[in-house]
Design an enzyme around this catalytic site. Sequence first.
Site, PDB file in Angstrom:
ATOM      1  N   THR A  10      26.861  25.296 -36.226  1.00 26.92           N
ATOM      2  CA  THR A  10      26.170  26.550 -36.489  1.00 26.92           C
ATOM      3  C   THR A  10      26.349  27.452 -35.277  1.00 26.92           C
ATOM      4  O   THR A  10      25.608  27.352 -34.310  1.00 26.92           O
ATOM      5  CB  THR A  10      24.676  26.303 -36.742  1.00 26.92           C
ATOM      6  OG1 THR A  10      24.544  25.260 -37.693  1.00 26.92           O
ATOM      7  CG2 THR A  10      24.018  27.550 -37.279  1.00 26.92           C
ATOM      8  N   LEU A  11      27.397  28.275 -35.325  1.00 25.71           N
ATOM      9  CA  LEU A  11      27.601  29.231 -34.231  1.00 25.71           C
ATOM     10  C   LEU A  11      27.015  30.576 -34.615  1.00 25.71           C
ATOM     11  O   LEU A  11      26.729  31.419 -33.775  1.00 25.71           O
ATOM     12  CB  LEU A  11      29.079  29.350 -33.900  1.00 25.71           C
ATOM     13  CG  LEU A  11      29.731  28.018 -33.501  1.00 25.71           C
ATOM     14  CD1 LEU A  11      31.190  28.220 -33.138  1.00 25.71           C
ATOM     15  CD2 LEU A  11      28.985  27.386 -32.332  1.00 25.71           C
TER      16      LEU A  11
END
Lengths: 236, 260
Positions: A10-11
């Site tokens: 999850t960037l």
Amino acid sequence: MNAHDEVQRTLNPTCTGTSVIALQYKTGVVVLTDRVVSYGKMARYKNVSRQYKVNDNVLIAFGGDHADFHWLQNVIERQVLLWKRFDQDIGPKALHGYLTSLLYAKRCKMNPVWNTLVVAGVEEEEKNNKETSTPFIGVITQKGCAYQVKHIATGLGAFLLNQAVEDEWRKKGEDLSREEAEAVLRKSLELTLYHDCVADNEFEIGRVDATEGVVLGKEEKIIGDWSIAETNCQYE
Amino acid sequence: MFRNQYDGDVTVWSPQGRLHQVEYAVEAMKQGSATVGIKSETHAVIVALKRAQNDLSSHQKKVYEIDTHAGVSIAGLLSDGRILARYLQTECSSWRWDYKQAVPIKKLAESMQLKLQANTQYYGRRPFGVGILIAGYDKDGAHIIQTDPSAEVVSMHGTSIGARSQSARTYLERNVDNFEKSTPEQLIVHALLALRDTLPAEENLNAQNTSIGIVGKDSPFSLLEDAQVAVHLNQVSTHPRTTGGAAAAAAPGGAEPMQM
């Protein structure tokens, strides 16, 4: 970092929830969240809760990525089962401690859980002793930064509401009734509604009470007073 | 015990359905000096008899604190026991690291059971030649857990393991109804009386060869110092000595060990 890690981590959060507002009252904690899932700034899904009942003593509310929270929900369920093996129910302090380590470890691997968590609850031993009962509110950020508070607003609410909530709380002598605490939350939601474009007017107020345990809230709605919009020069 | 063709390795069954290596390990535990554990509603006590290698050496430590709410005592190969005590200490501290609170005693029992059992099932391993008693106090109250090398892990009201421990168990069985409502002091005296029954007539408990560990509601685990041990031993010495089960059986009713 492996070749495709950037798509597995999850960037950037995708489907998100915004503020969580929680406040301690005499014998428990009240927690308010709205019921919309945003995709960017679009209100993509409605009627989705951001509160999760862990057991009779613990309630978790979250802001941030919905998918990441679903993963966390699975982790929490397994923790609940682990504690059940020893005939115990996990308490808010233990769960807060555990999730703090978890979120910190994940961020150290450059793969954060993109949530701000609010763990609310009462400890089992303190449940039946209202004199010493100290309702618990613990916050954890996606970087694993954790603290305990008497009242909190997260997300955009952190910028808009913390001072207002604290003022109300102090005005009542730090000893609110449940009705007073809920009134503060409703007023706070109205303020986010005016200032936070991804906040919604449909919401729920859950609570953890020393006598009743966890009580999930019902769906509620406010309209607010939009006459103030006229004073905003960008309003058409 | 006789050697036979089925005791070469822990993983080999005898035709009678026994694991001889595991049973030998249980024998090692039975030869260790005795230890007794009992509990009341609010407290758990472990007492142990220490041995000295010879007159010049000190007595071997047998009771260890593993966390503020739990301690263990050991019967059997003490070097194996220390490994298990240290293992339990790490289990306690890792639970504290995860949850910022004390580990449930049931969790310790489960971890112990898994560790002990693994050594009875894999080729090339050896069972721990030791039994331990865990005394602990948690949300569910006081606990005494007994383990042995065959990975039998059980929760007890009162128990004893080690050399001549049957005599101690005889005492415990006679007095078990008194334990639940006992004060911590009474509980220690009961435990010491049981432990004294494991000694041959010419020996006695003294401050050097006796260890006492106690834990309970609002009182963290403490391993009593020599001076405090002596105070409790004075209490014990006022009770007439029986030679364990044999004498008591010879004079039924007359030699009831204590009234409190």
